[in-house]
Enzyme design. Structure first.
Site, mmCIF file in Angstrom:
data_model
loop_
_atom_site.group_PDB
_atom_site.id
_atom_site.type_symbol
_atom_site.label_atom_id
_atom_site.label_comp_id
_atom_site.label_asym_id
_atom_site.label_seq_id
_atom_site.Cartn_x
_atom_site.Cartn_y
_atom_site.Cartn_z
ATOM 1 N N ASP A 134 35.601 35.289 42.677
ATOM 2 C CA ASP A 134 36.939 35.858 42.833
ATOM 3 C C ASP A 134 37.928 34.823 43.359
ATOM 4 O O ASP A 134 37.614 34.056 44.271
ATOM 5 C CB ASP A 134 36.856 37.028 43.827
ATOM 6 C CG ASP A 134 38.203 37.671 44.071
ATOM 7 O OD1 ASP A 134 38.796 38.161 43.099
ATOM 8 O OD2 ASP A 134 38.669 37.661 45.231
ATOM 9 N N GLU A 143 37.039 33.675 37.829
ATOM 10 C CA GLU A 143 38.238 34.521 37.769
ATOM 11 C C GLU A 143 39.428 33.645 38.148
ATOM 12 O O GLU A 143 39.813 33.547 39.307
ATOM 13 C CB GLU A 143 38.142 35.721 38.715
ATOM 14 C CG GLU A 143 39.269 36.731 38.495
ATOM 15 C CD GLU A 143 40.352 36.784 39.579
ATOM 16 O OE1 GLU A 143 41.430 37.333 39.312
ATOM 17 O OE2 GLU A 143 40.134 36.269 40.688
HETATM 18 C C1 GLC Z 1 41.262 38.842 42.597
HETATM 19 C C2 GLC Z 1 41.032 40.299 42.319
HETATM 20 C C3 GLC Z 1 42.198 41.080 42.787
HETATM 21 C C4 GLC Z 1 42.389 40.835 44.246
HETATM 22 C C5 GLC Z 1 42.475 39.363 44.550
HETATM 23 C C6 GLC Z 1 42.270 39.108 46.004
HETATM 24 O O1 GLC Z 1 42.319 38.328 41.903
HETATM 25 O O2 GLC Z 1 40.781 40.496 40.964
HETATM 26 O O3 GLC Z 1 42.023 42.444 42.533
HETATM 27 O O4 GLC Z 1 43.560 41.464 44.672
HETATM 28 O O5 GLC Z 1 41.460 38.618 43.940
HETATM 29 O O6 GLC Z 1 40.894 39.278 46.338
HETATM 30 C C1 GLC Z 2 47.120 36.277 40.659
HETATM 31 C C2 GLC Z 2 45.895 35.521 40.963
HETATM 32 C C3 GLC Z 2 44.686 36.244 40.516
HETATM 33 C C4 GLC Z 2 44.722 37.688 40.915
HETATM 34 C C5 GLC Z 2 45.996 38.340 40.621
HETATM 35 C C6 GLC Z 2 46.021 39.699 41.236
HETATM 36 O O1 GLC Z 2 47.342 36.295 39.306
HETATM 37 O O2 GLC Z 2 45.929 34.265 40.335
HETATM 38 O O3 GLC Z 2 43.561 35.628 41.053
HETATM 39 O O4 GLC Z 2 43.788 38.394 40.177
HETATM 40 O O5 GLC Z 2 47.039 37.581 41.140
HETATM 41 O O6 GLC Z 2 47.235 40.297 40.949
#
Ligand code: GLC
Ligand code: GLC
Length: 655
Positions: free
Chosen positions: A295, A337
């Site tokens: 993540d 991710e």
């Molecule tokens: C990732 C998750 C998102 C979350 C963020 C912080 O982007 O997909 O849902 O808010 O990380 O953990």
């Molecule tokens: C941004 C971050 C991603 C997260 C997202 C959540 O795009 O790069 O990691 O999932 O915000 O809104």
């Protein structure tokens, strides 16, 4: 080989020799068989030197580096010693079949345990449902213990070793993993390693003034450093709080909080953080995970004067974790991710870093094509952005639990005559239903007045027009909406990589406007596309099958299921290699999938008008004179134009 590299190898080997006795103690204490010890030794032989070199770069200047290296190695040994037999068995298969996840049989689904089935033990009762759909990969949204109140959908973890009591226990998780494995379904969990919740034990001890734990995070006594950093940082959640730092009254310090104010970024400059998170990673892996979703991977290393995203050190840290996984939990995959610029997304992908990755560019551009009815930008991006190294794969998806951001490359847009800023404004207007004639019913997420930025929340069905069609009770619009959904599914199921459904899509689940009633959710519009599963739909479906008259939902369910099973019986759809095919029609995307003598040509009409592709062109795609669409069963030949109905998708096979 340079002298320094030789020197590193020498040091690595020496360290390993010096630690052999300690390793033996681990084996003795755990009663590890000699065969299992040998397996470990062989993998250590392969990975120790490069791992050591990476660790040295990060932490080599520390006076206690040797002690740190020992901790890392022993953590790996213990993880392997404790790894359950069935997982070790799976490890052996996967080492011999490193591309197992690129098979056409692999199809994924993602869900929230509480919203889908209330808890983990009830989830076990639904394994049959996953099999019915054809899923072989299941991503459960974070299910660990979280802070009370808002916890960012589980992403504010207070303990990586216990499950949120409302969802069950670690043993429930192990049982579920075992059941799923028995049914041929791999399990995916998040490794939320960029931050912990502010009530994680480490954060609590930091708040209590323990220096050792204050050093786990980025804390600052005044604004000097934060202000300097801030000059080059983006804001990820600008509606939560401006900037990236949160004042903590108790400690009298600023805390680095990239996401919500209660999510404290971990400081990987501190070797203790690396060790601590490594142990958490091994613990989670050994509960029976096949894949860990890394993540917020882009944010794990910070450096003054940079965006603190996608830094080379972030890659090296993940490579170090990857070597350790190869040594101690070798069947485990990493999924990246990184929802960032496409040039950066791809850098996380490789057998030595993350074997699989979300494909946010494809996701965004499929929605872009749907809005514009043109495949020009999609085609332009796919030309140079789809290919990946051997034994890696894209995870292709349409919706997930997060928002949609228009992360296409500006140069790709300019190359086809599209103005990037204006186009993003258009897409935002389109998907929030503001643009005249729009079929979409999304809502804004994290609107930033300062930059004009906005992302989009909404379920697949609501964005594809089903919500509008149902509200207007317009049969024609309903039909078009369903066609759009099947078109998009048909693309992610065939374009190369692992298709991932966000469960609820298979029913055409609409936006859930109720989330505003829950104060812990009201401030985050992503909850609009995280509806609760409605099991009565399944009964309705069975009734319809019995009576032969289908609802919209059952039509969507049955069509989705059918496309999945067609994919799973098309060997041409394995792997990642995809050749674009120029259809000479800007509304129709074309590509060819070839694998071990099998060939499938895909044509996808992104407009609500009838389209045609010159049959003769298809000759160049190697279809021969006579061919057939495997979805509709319709025969075609090169001497005639191949017609496409509104939003029709063809999977063409040689007769
Ligand atoms: C990732 C998750 C998102 C979350 C963020 C912080 O982007 O997909 O849902 O808010 O990380 O953990
Ligand atoms: C941004 C971050 C991603 C997260 C997202 C959540 O795009 O790069 O990691 O999932 O915000 O809104």
């Amino acid at each position: 080989m340079t002298a320094t590299q030789e020197d590193i190898h020498f040091q690595a080997d020496l360290t390993r020799k010096r630690l052999q006795l300690r390793l033996n103690e681990v084996w003795l204490a755990a009663g590890t068989s000699e065969a299992k010890q040998r397996d470990f030794a062989a993998r250590l032989q392969e990975h120790w030197r490069p791992l050591f070199a990476l660790l040295l770069r990060f932490y080599g200047s520390r006076y206690d580096f040797f002690y740190f290296a020992e901790k890392v190695l022993l953590a790996a040994a213990r993880a392997w010693a404790e790894r359950p037999d069935d997982l070790c068995e799976l490890d052996r298969h996967r080492i011999n079949q490193p591309g197992w996840f690129t098979s056409e049989k692999v199809v994924g689904g993602a869900l929230y345990v509480d919203l889908f089935s209330e808890n983990l033990s009830k989830l076990r009762e639904h394994v049959g449902y996953f099999k019915r759909l054809g899923l072989t990969y299941l991503h459960l949204m974070p299910l660990f213990a979280v802070r009370p109140g808002d916890n960012d959908g589980g992403y504010a973890i207070s303990n990586y070793r216990s499950v949120d009591p409302q969802l069950g226990t670690i043993d429930d998780l192990r049982l579920l993993a075992r059941d799923l494995r028995g049914s041929g379904i791999s399990l995916v969990l998040d490794f939320v390693f960029n931050h912990t919740s502010d009530d994680h034990e480490w954060a609590q001890r930091a708040q209590a003034g323990e220096r050792e734990y204050q050093e786990f995070y980025y804390l600052f006594s005044d604004r000097t450093e934060p202000d300097k950093y801030e000059k080059t940082l983006r804001e990820i959640f600008p509606t939560v709080r401006r900037g990236n730092f949160t004042w903590h009254d108790g400690m009298h310090k600023w805390v680095w909080t990239t996401f919500n104010s209660f999510q404290w970024d971990l400081n990987y400059g501190n070797p203790a953080v690396f060790c601590a998170m490594l142990e958490e990673m091994f613990f989670i892996a050994n509960t029976g995970m096949d894949v860990l979703r890394l993540d917020a991977i882009a944010f794990i290393w910070k450096q003054m004067g940079t965006s603190c995203e996608n830094l080379p050190q972030a890659h090296m840290l993940v490579q170090a974790f990857n070597h350790l996984a190869r040594i101690a939990t070798p069947g485990l995959l990493f999924k990246s991710e990184a929802i960032v610029h496409p040039d950066e997304v791809v850098k996380y992908i490789g057998p030595d870093e993350c074997q699989i990755s979300y494909n946010p560019t494809l996701m965004a551009l499929l929605w872009e094509s749907l809005a514009t009815r043109k495949t020009t930008l999609l085609f332009q991006a796919l030309k140079h952005r789809h290919a990946l190294p051997e034994n890696t794969a894209w995870v292709n998806y349409l919706r997930c639990h997060d928002d949609i951001g228009w992360t296409f490359d500006d140069q790709d847009a300019l190359a086809v005559g599209i103005k990037p800023f204006d186009h993003r404004q258009f897409l935002n207007a389109f998907y929030t239903g503001q643009f005249p004639g729009s079929f979409a019913r999304g809502v804004p997420f994290q609107e930033n007045d300062a930059t004009g930025d906005m992302r989009i929340s909404g379920t697949m069905a609501s964005l594809a027009g089903l919500e509008q069609a149902i509200n207007e009770n317009d049969e024609e619009k309903k039909d078009l909406a369903i066609r759009r959904m099947m078109l998009l599914h048909g693309v992610i199921l065939s374009i190369g990589g692992i298709p991932l459904l966000y469960l609820g899509e298979e029913w055409g689940m609409l936006n859930d406007y109720e989330f505003v009633k829950d104060p812990a959710k009201a401030g985050d519009t992503r909850w609009i596309h995280r509806p609760k599963m409605k099991w009565e739909f399944l009964e309705e479906l069975d009734d319809h099958i019995a009576t032969g008259n289908g609802s919209i939902r059952s039509r969507i369910f049955e069509s989705t299921k059918r496309l999945i099973s067609l994919r799973q019986s098309s060997p041409a759809l394995a792997g990642q290699t995809m050749d674009l095919f120029n259809t000479d029609n800007e509304h129709v995307l074309g590509y060819v999938r070839i694998r071990e003598g099998h060939r499938l040509v895909v044509l996808a009409n992104f407009s609500e008008q009838l389209q045609a592709v010159d049959g003769n062109r298809l000759r160049t795609a190697g279809l021969g004179r006579f061919f057939r669409d495997v979805i509709s069963g319709q025969p075609h030949q090169t001497s005639d134009p191949v017609p496409l109905e509104p939003y029709q998708l063809l999977w063409l096979n040689r007769e």
